[in-house]
Design a protein around this motif. Structure first.
Motif, PDB file in Angstrom:
ATOM      1  N   TYR A  89       0.856  -1.178   0.000  1.00 56.79           N
ATOM      2  CA  TYR A  89       0.000   0.000   0.000  1.00 56.79           C
ATOM      3  C   TYR A  89       0.895   1.232   0.000  1.00 56.79           C
ATOM      4  O   TYR A  89       2.110   1.147   0.190  1.00 56.79           O
ATOM      5  N   SER A  90       0.288   2.401  -0.221  1.00 57.78           N
ATOM      6  CA  SER A  90       1.032   3.662  -0.191  1.00 57.78           C
ATOM      7  C   SER A  90       0.745   4.379   1.116  1.00 57.78           C
ATOM      8  O   SER A  90      -0.413   4.482   1.526  1.00 57.78           O
ATOM      9  N   ILE A  91       1.789   4.886   1.768  1.00 56.09           N
ATOM     10  CA  ILE A  91       1.584   5.554   3.053  1.00 56.09           C
ATOM     11  C   ILE A  91       0.796   6.851   2.906  1.00 56.09           C
ATOM     12  O   ILE A  91       0.336   7.418   3.900  1.00 56.09           O
ATOM     13  N   GLU A  92       0.598   7.308   1.678  1.00 57.41           N
ATOM     14  CA  GLU A  92      -0.163   8.536   1.442  1.00 57.41           C
ATOM     15  C   GLU A  92      -1.605   8.255   1.007  1.00 57.41           C
ATOM     16  O   GLU A  92      -2.350   9.184   0.702  1.00 57.41           O
ATOM     17  N   ASP A  93      -2.003   6.981   1.003  1.00 53.75           N
ATOM     18  CA  ASP A  93      -3.325   6.612   0.488  1.00 53.75           C
ATOM     19  C   ASP A  93      -4.016   5.612   1.407  1.00 53.75           C
ATOM     20  O   ASP A  93      -3.774   4.403   1.315  1.00 53.75           O
ATOM     21  N   PRO A  94      -4.906   6.075   2.300  1.00 53.70           N
ATOM     22  CA  PRO A  94      -5.613   5.169   3.214  1.00 53.70           C
ATOM     23  C   PRO A  94      -6.427   4.106   2.484  1.00 53.70           C
ATOM     24  O   PRO A  94      -6.559   2.980   2.970  1.00 53.70           O
ATOM     25  N   ASP A  95      -6.999   4.448   1.328  1.00 58.14           N
ATOM     26  CA  ASP A  95      -7.791   3.470   0.578  1.00 58.14           C
ATOM     27  C   ASP A  95      -6.950   2.282   0.131  1.00 58.14           C
ATOM     28  O   ASP A  95      -7.455   1.159   0.012  1.00 58.14           O
ATOM     29  N   VAL A 121       3.629  -4.151   3.187  1.00 59.89           N
ATOM     30  CA  VAL A 121       4.667  -3.181   2.848  1.00 59.89           C
ATOM     31  C   VAL A 121       4.056  -1.801   2.622  1.00 59.89           C
ATOM     32  O   VAL A 121       3.257  -1.611   1.696  1.00 59.89           O
ATOM     33  N   GLY A 122       4.443  -0.856   3.464  1.00 59.24           N
ATOM     34  CA  GLY A 122       4.055   0.533   3.259  1.00 59.24           C
ATOM     35  C   GLY A 122       5.072   1.190   2.348  1.00 59.24           C
ATOM     36  O   GLY A 122       6.171   1.546   2.790  1.00 59.24           O
ATOM     37  N   ASN A 123       4.729   1.341   1.079  1.00 61.49           N
ATOM     38  CA  ASN A 123       5.663   1.912   0.119  1.00 61.49           C
ATOM     39  C   ASN A 123       5.563   3.436   0.103  1.00 61.49           C
ATOM     40  O   ASN A 123       4.659   4.025   0.666  1.00 61.49           O
ATOM     41  N   LYS A 124       6.513   4.077  -0.554  1.00 62.71           N
ATOM     42  CA  LYS A 124       6.618   5.534  -0.690  1.00 62.71           C
ATOM     43  C   LYS A 124       6.967   6.192   0.644  1.00 62.71           C
ATOM     44  O   LYS A 124       6.468   7.267   0.989  1.00 62.71           O
ATOM     45  N   ALA A 125       7.861   5.526   1.403  1.00 62.35           N
ATOM     46  CA  ALA A 125       8.303   6.081   2.688  1.00 62.35           C
ATOM     47  C   ALA A 125       9.042   7.394   2.514  1.00 62.35           C
ATOM     48  O   ALA A 125       9.235   8.136   3.486  1.00 62.35           O
ATOM     49  N   ASP A 126       9.464   7.698   1.277  1.00 63.83           N
ATOM     50  CA  ASP A 126      10.136   8.975   1.018  1.00 63.83           C
ATOM     51  C   ASP A 126       9.161  10.151   1.070  1.00 63.83           C
ATOM     52  O   ASP A 126       9.578  11.309   1.137  1.00 63.83           O
ATOM     53  N   ARG A 131       2.262  11.713   4.478  1.00 63.15           N
ATOM     54  CA  ARG A 131       1.727  10.503   5.094  1.00 63.15           C
ATOM     55  C   ARG A 131       0.289  10.695   5.569  1.00 63.15           C
ATOM     56  O   ARG A 131      -0.038  11.681   6.231  1.00 63.15           O
ATOM     57  N   GLN A 132      -0.564   9.722   5.246  1.00 65.31           N
ATOM     58  CA  GLN A 132      -1.929   9.707   5.739  1.00 65.31           C
ATOM     59  C   GLN A 132      -2.278   8.394   6.442  1.00 65.31           C
ATOM     60  O   GLN A 132      -3.390   8.245   6.955  1.00 65.31           O
ATOM     61  N   VAL A 133      -1.325   7.466   6.458  1.00 70.39           N
ATOM     62  CA  VAL A 133      -1.542   6.171   7.111  1.00 70.39           C
ATOM     63  C   VAL A 133      -0.529   6.042   8.242  1.00 70.39           C
ATOM     64  O   VAL A 133       0.654   5.803   7.994  1.00 70.39           O
ATOM     65  N   PRO A 134      -0.959   6.215   9.516  1.00 69.69           N
ATOM     66  CA  PRO A 134      -0.026   6.140  10.649  1.00 69.69           C
ATOM     67  C   PRO A 134       0.641   4.774  10.762  1.00 69.69           C
ATOM     68  O   PRO A 134      -0.038   3.746  10.798  1.00 69.69           O
ATOM     69  N   ALA A 135       1.952   4.757  10.806  1.00 65.86           N
ATOM     70  CA  ALA A 135       2.696   3.499  10.862  1.00 65.86           C
ATOM     71  C   ALA A 135       2.392   2.708  12.129  1.00 65.86           C
ATOM     72  O   ALA A 135       2.317   1.484  12.106  1.00 65.86           O
ATOM     73  N   GLU A 136       2.194   3.406  13.251  1.00 69.30           N
ATOM     74  CA  GLU A 136       1.956   2.722  14.520  1.00 69.30           C
ATOM     75  C   GLU A 136       0.669   1.899  14.476  1.00 69.30           C
ATOM     76  O   GLU A 136       0.616   0.779  14.999  1.00 69.30           O
ATOM     77  N   ASP A 137      -0.371   2.439  13.836  1.00 66.17           N
ATOM     78  CA  ASP A 137      -1.636   1.711  13.736  1.00 66.17           C
ATOM     79  C   ASP A 137      -1.484   0.469  12.871  1.00 66.17           C
ATOM     80  O   ASP A 137      -2.027  -0.597  13.183  1.00 66.17           O
ATOM     81  N   PHE A 150       5.332  -6.385   9.185  1.00 66.87           N
ATOM     82  CA  PHE A 150       5.120  -5.047   8.645  1.00 66.87           C
ATOM     83  C   PHE A 150       6.462  -4.377   8.367  1.00 66.87           C
ATOM     84  O   PHE A 150       7.363  -4.403   9.202  1.00 66.87           O
ATOM     85  N   LEU A 151       6.591  -3.800   7.170  1.00 70.29           N
ATOM     86  CA  LEU A 151       7.780  -3.037   6.811  1.00 70.29           C
ATOM     87  C   LEU A 151       7.357  -1.785   6.050  1.00 70.29           C
ATOM     88  O   LEU A 151       6.302  -1.764   5.416  1.00 70.29           O
ATOM     89  N   GLU A 152       8.206  -0.765   6.117  1.00 73.75           N
ATOM     90  CA  GLU A 152       8.033   0.381   5.245  1.00 73.75           C
ATOM     91  C   GLU A 152       9.245   0.463   4.325  1.00 73.75           C
ATOM     92  O   GLU A 152      10.360   0.076   4.710  1.00 73.75           O
ATOM     93  N   ALA A 153       9.017   0.931   3.109  1.00 70.34           N
ATOM     94  CA  ALA A 153      10.088   0.960   2.116  1.00 70.34           C
ATOM     95  C   ALA A 153       9.826   2.093   1.130  1.00 70.34           C
ATOM     96  O   ALA A 153       8.754   2.706   1.127  1.00 70.34           O
ATOM     97  N   SER A 154      10.807   2.360   0.307  1.00 69.95           N
ATOM     98  CA  SER A 154      10.666   3.342  -0.762  1.00 69.95           C
ATOM     99  C   SER A 154      11.358   2.818  -2.012  1.00 69.95           C
ATOM    100  O   SER A 154      12.579   2.658  -2.026  1.00 69.95           O
ATOM    101  N   ALA A 155      10.566   2.543  -3.041  1.00 68.85           N
ATOM    102  CA  ALA A 155      11.162   2.131  -4.306  1.00 68.85           C
ATOM    103  C   ALA A 155      11.969   3.264  -4.910  1.00 68.85           C
ATOM    104  O   ALA A 155      12.979   3.038  -5.573  1.00 68.85           O
ATOM    105  N   LYS A 156      11.554   4.497  -4.652  1.00 69.80           N
ATOM    106  CA  LYS A 156      12.239   5.649  -5.228  1.00 69.80           C
ATOM    107  C   LYS A 156      13.632   5.829  -4.643  1.00 69.80           C
ATOM    108  O   LYS A 156      14.610   6.000  -5.383  1.00 69.80           O
ATOM    109  N   SER A 157      13.743   5.778  -3.319  1.00 68.08           N
ATOM    110  CA  SER A 157      15.044   5.990  -2.672  1.00 68.08           C
ATOM    111  C   SER A 157      15.811   4.688  -2.434  1.00 68.08           C
ATOM    112  O   SER A 157      16.964   4.724  -2.024  1.00 68.08           O
ATOM    113  N   SER A 158      15.144   3.558  -2.642  1.00 66.17           N
ATOM    114  CA  SER A 158      15.710   2.221  -2.408  1.00 66.17           C
ATOM    115  C   SER A 158      15.704   1.818  -0.939  1.00 66.17           C
ATOM    116  O   SER A 158      16.183   0.742  -0.583  1.00 66.17           O
TER     117      SER A 158
END
Length: 211
Positions: A89-95, A121-126, A131-137, A150-158
């Protein structure tokens, strides 16, 4: 008499998620170490790559699926044939996380096993400032309620992209070393690439795309 668990030497990783969350971008960054900002619609692509992990040859098949789900029968087949799943999912998109919830339920139903190897995987961590999706939740839901990782990552920044694949392989290839307590572990969300968990070294030898 107990039998030793034989570790898999061929595994299929399936990437699922809503359109535009970066499934293909994560795979491309992992395989080719490059990033394309323009989104291209994926129907289905199967990548095959071989690794040497501690002297053992591991064949990894990576299934990149469509986010539009125009072919539900194809998606169900991907799930049935999959060994481990990255729900992106994208950390900027709750849907997009709501779609992860639905996909996880479908995987559990089709597999009939709540302990199926899943990494959310929460993508777009850059894009932390968007951010609209709280990581803690998400951490609480995924690791405590779903018994997944659960992990967060960024394909853009690697950032942490390699960690996503290492986590999936850890779950699939080392079943005899994964206790229930380990599966339910809670971990600190990495703030940067240095926060990725350490796994056995991996060597990428070749890759191809099967069209």
């Amino acid at each position: 008499m107990s039998l030793a668990v034989k570790e898999k030497t061929t595994v299929r990783l399936v990437f699922l998620g809503a359109a535009g969350v970066g499934k293909s971008a994560l795979i491309r960054r992992f395989l080719q170490d490059r990033f394309e900002s323009k989104h291209k619609r994926t129907v289905e692509e199967l990548h095959s790559i071989e690794y040497d992990i501690d002297g053992t040859k591991i064949r990894i098949e990576i299934m990149d699926t469509s986010g539009s789900y125009s072919f539900p029968a194809m998606r169900k087949l991907c799930i049935r044939d999959g060994d481990a799943f990255a729900l992106v999912y994208s950390i900027e998109d709750p849907d997009s996380f709501a779609e992860v919830r639905r996909l996880r339920e479908e995987i559990v139903e089709l597999k009939g096993d709540k302990l199926t190897a899943i990494a959310v995987v929460g993508n777009k961590a850059d894009l932390e400032n968007q951010r609209q999706v709280p990581a803690e939740d998400i951490l609480s839901t995924v690791e405590l309620d779903w018994n997944a990782t659960f992990l967060e990552a960024s394909a853009k920044s690697s950032e942490n992209v390699l960690g996503v694949f290492k986590e999936l392989l850890q779950q699939v290839n080392l079943p005899s070393r994964l206790s229930p307590a380990l599966r339910r572990r809670r971990e600190t969300i990495p703030k940067d690439s240095a926060g990725a968990r350490k796994r056995p070294p991996m060597k990428k030898t070749n890759s191809c795309i099967i069209s």
